[in-house]
Structure formats: C-alpha cells, structure tokens
Write a protein that holds these residues in place. Structure first.
Motif, PDB file in Angstrom:
ATOM      1  N   ARG A   4       0.838  -1.197   0.000  1.00 23.78           N
ATOM      2  CA  ARG A   4       0.000   0.000   0.000  1.00 23.78           C
ATOM      3  C   ARG A   4       0.872   1.247   0.000  1.00 23.78           C
ATOM      4  O   ARG A   4       2.014   1.203   0.447  1.00 23.78           O
ATOM      5  N   GLN A   5       0.299   2.319  -0.521  1.00 23.44           N
ATOM      6  CA  GLN A   5       1.021   3.581  -0.564  1.00 23.44           C
ATOM      7  C   GLN A   5       0.061   4.721  -0.280  1.00 23.44           C
ATOM      8  O   GLN A   5      -0.900   4.923  -1.033  1.00 23.44           O
ATOM      9  N   ALA A   6       0.319   5.422   0.809  1.00 25.45           N
ATOM     10  CA  ALA A   6      -0.455   6.599   1.153  1.00 25.45           C
ATOM     11  C   ALA A   6       0.194   7.822   0.522  1.00 25.45           C
ATOM     12  O   ALA A   6       1.397   7.811   0.235  1.00 25.45           O
ATOM     13  N   PRO A   7      -0.560   8.891   0.312  1.00 19.43           N
ATOM     14  CA  PRO A   7       0.005  10.103  -0.303  1.00 19.43           C
ATOM     15  C   PRO A   7       1.210  10.613   0.476  1.00 19.43           C
ATOM     16  O   PRO A   7       1.161  10.744   1.705  1.00 19.43           O
ATOM     17  N   GLY A   8       2.286  10.858  -0.233  1.00 21.81           N
ATOM     18  CA  GLY A   8       3.484  11.392   0.384  1.00 21.81           C
ATOM     19  C   GLY A   8       4.316  10.385   1.144  1.00 21.81           C
ATOM     20  O   GLY A   8       5.303  10.749   1.793  1.00 21.81           O
TER      21      GLY A   8
ATOM     22  N   GLU B 168       4.670   0.449   1.057  1.00 16.35           N
ATOM     23  CA  GLU B 168       5.057  -0.481   2.117  1.00 16.35           C
ATOM     24  C   GLU B 168       4.347  -1.823   1.943  1.00 16.35           C
ATOM     25  O   GLU B 168       3.200  -1.884   1.465  1.00 16.35           O
ATOM     26  N   GLY B 169       5.035  -2.881   2.352  1.00 16.05           N
ATOM     27  CA  GLY B 169       4.435  -4.201   2.288  1.00 16.05           C
ATOM     28  C   GLY B 169       3.428  -4.408   3.401  1.00 16.05           C
ATOM     29  O   GLY B 169       3.657  -3.988   4.530  1.00 16.05           O
ATOM     30  N   VAL B 170       2.339  -5.063   3.071  1.00 17.69           N
ATOM     31  CA  VAL B 170       1.260  -5.309   4.027  1.00 17.69           C
ATOM     32  C   VAL B 170       1.197  -6.787   4.398  1.00 17.69           C
ATOM     33  O   VAL B 170       1.128  -7.131   5.570  1.00 17.69           O
ATOM     34  N   ALA B 171       1.179  -7.646   3.383  1.00 16.79           N
ATOM     35  CA  ALA B 171       1.062  -9.083   3.627  1.00 16.79           C
ATOM     36  C   ALA B 171       1.623  -9.849   2.444  1.00 16.79           C
ATOM     37  O   ALA B 171       1.567  -9.373   1.311  1.00 16.79           O
ATOM     38  N   ALA B 172       2.143 -11.043   2.723  1.00 13.99           N
ATOM     39  CA  ALA B 172       2.709 -11.890   1.682  1.00 13.99           C
ATOM     40  C   ALA B 172       2.164 -13.300   1.791  1.00 13.99           C
ATOM     41  O   ALA B 172       1.870 -13.785   2.883  1.00 13.99           O
ATOM     42  N   SER B 173       2.069 -13.953   0.640  1.00 16.09           N
ATOM     43  CA  SER B 173       1.611 -15.342   0.566  1.00 16.09           C
ATOM     44  C   SER B 173       2.596 -16.112  -0.304  1.00 16.09           C
ATOM     45  O   SER B 173       2.920 -15.683  -1.415  1.00 16.09           O
ATOM     46  N   PHE B 174       3.088 -17.225   0.199  1.00 10.70           N
ATOM     47  CA  PHE B 174       4.131 -17.980  -0.497  1.00 10.70           C
ATOM     48  C   PHE B 174       3.615 -19.357  -0.893  1.00 10.70           C
ATOM     49  O   PHE B 174       2.959 -20.030  -0.082  1.00 10.70           O
ATOM     50  N   THR B 175       3.902 -19.750  -2.118  1.00  9.62           N
ATOM     51  CA  THR B 175       3.507 -21.049  -2.683  1.00  9.62           C
ATOM     52  C   THR B 175       2.039 -21.363  -2.422  1.00  9.62           C
ATOM     53  O   THR B 175       1.699 -22.345  -1.758  1.00  9.62           O
TER      54      THR B 175
ATOM     55  N   CYS C   3      10.446 -12.958  -0.001  1.00 10.44           N
ATOM     56  CA  CYS C   3       8.992 -12.773  -0.108  1.00 10.44           C
ATOM     57  C   CYS C   3       8.465 -12.128   1.166  1.00 10.44           C
ATOM     58  O   CYS C   3       7.726 -11.132   1.108  1.00 10.44           O
ATOM     59  N   SER C   4       8.849 -12.666   2.317  1.00 15.79           N
ATOM     60  CA  SER C   4       8.343 -12.154   3.590  1.00 15.79           C
ATOM     61  C   SER C   4       8.984 -10.820   3.977  1.00 15.79           C
ATOM     62  O   SER C   4       8.441 -10.092   4.792  1.00 15.79           O
ATOM     63  N   ALA C   5      10.131 -10.511   3.398  1.00 13.05           N
ATOM     64  CA  ALA C   5      10.770  -9.222   3.671  1.00 13.05           C
ATOM     65  C   ALA C   5      10.008  -8.079   2.995  1.00 13.05           C
ATOM     66  O   ALA C   5      10.124  -6.927   3.395  1.00 13.05           O
ATOM     67  N   LEU C   6       9.238  -8.406   1.952  1.00 18.10           N
ATOM     68  CA  LEU C   6       8.373  -7.441   1.265  1.00 18.10           C
ATOM     69  C   LEU C   6       9.119  -6.183   0.823  1.00 18.10           C
ATOM     70  O   LEU C   6       8.655  -5.058   1.043  1.00 18.10           O
ATOM     71  N   GLY C   7      10.265  -6.414   0.208  1.00 21.74           N
ATOM     72  CA  GLY C   7      10.965  -5.302  -0.417  1.00 21.74           C
ATOM     73  C   GLY C   7      10.358  -5.042  -1.785  1.00 21.74           C
ATOM     74  O   GLY C   7      10.313  -5.932  -2.628  1.00 21.74           O
ATOM     75  N   LYS C   8       9.857  -3.847  -2.005  1.00 20.92           N
ATOM     76  CA  LYS C   8       9.122  -3.595  -3.248  1.00 20.92           C
ATOM     77  C   LYS C   8       9.985  -3.806  -4.489  1.00 20.92           C
ATOM     78  O   LYS C   8       9.478  -4.181  -5.556  1.00 20.92           O
TER      79      LYS C   8
END
Length: 128
Positions: free
Chosen positions: A38-42, A46-53, A107-112
């Motif tokens: 998700r990305q808020a204005p300004g 950021e990563g919110v949640a991840a799902s693997f396999t 995946c779980s680190a959620l680096g964009k």
C-alpha cells in the motif's frame, strides 16, 4: 509477464471491513510469492502481507497483524486481502504484486524492488 488486476477498494468508516481481490492471469504455481502493498500520499510504498507457494506460508506487517488476512483461491487464480477493523491510517492505494523467482526470505521481507509484477492499484479510504 503476469497481468494482475485489483478490485474491491472503496470508502468505509473506521471499524468497517473490505475485501480486496487480485485476479492473476497465469498458473498460480508460477506465482511463487504474491503480496499486497500500500502507498499513502506522500509516503513510501510499504508491504502489508505476503503469501508464499499458494498460501502455504503467510506473513503480515505488524501494523495489520490480527486485522488483515491474505489468502489465495488457486482454482480461481485470485489473491485476496480481507481487511477488518479498518483504521483511518489504513487509507492508501493498495497494490497486488507477484514474483516467481524469489524465495520465502525475500517474499516475507516485502521489499518492493524484489517484485517484478504489479497491478494498477485500488483505493481504500477509511474515515473516522
């Protein structure tokens, strides 16, 4: 490249719920890591949640843990994000992302920058 199409965003009052959907075009097996950002204005995305396999492993950001649930329907090629007890600070554009090459650690680190495929986003607005 995989096509990702989000839907389900909208405007709700604080305490309400929404379910986001992300339809993906390819076989889910190739989408080893799928996630919601998700990305808020300004602000930074950021990563919110991840799902693997296919949902075998999941991970959540601390800010949404206990309130959001990520899941996959492998028959429908759809990724979901169930969002409960929404807060005004959850207001943002929500994006579905996927990558078939990264392992669980990334995946779980959620680096964009680790995700190669992105949807166009769906807006979520939570009013107080």
């Amino acid at each position: 490249q995989v096509q990702l199409v989000e839907s389900g965003g909208g405007s709700v009052q604080a305490g309400g719920s929404l379910r986001l959907s992300c339809q993906y075009s390819s076989n889910p097996i190739t989408r080893k890591c799928m996630a919601w950002f998700r990305q808020a204005p300004g602000k930074e995305r950021e990563g919110v949640a991840a799902s693997f396999t296919g949902g075998m492993s999941t991970w959540y950001a601390d800010s949404v843990k206990g309130r959001f649930t990520i899941s996959q329907d492998n028959d429908q090629n759809t990724l979901y994000l169930q969002m409960n007890t929404l807060k005004p600070e959850d207001t943002a554009m929500y994006y579905c992302a996927a990558d078939r090459d990264i392992g669980w650690l990334y995946c779980s680190a959620l680096g964009k920058d680790d995700f190669g495929d992105w949807g166009q986003g769906t807006q979520v607005t939570v009013s107080s």
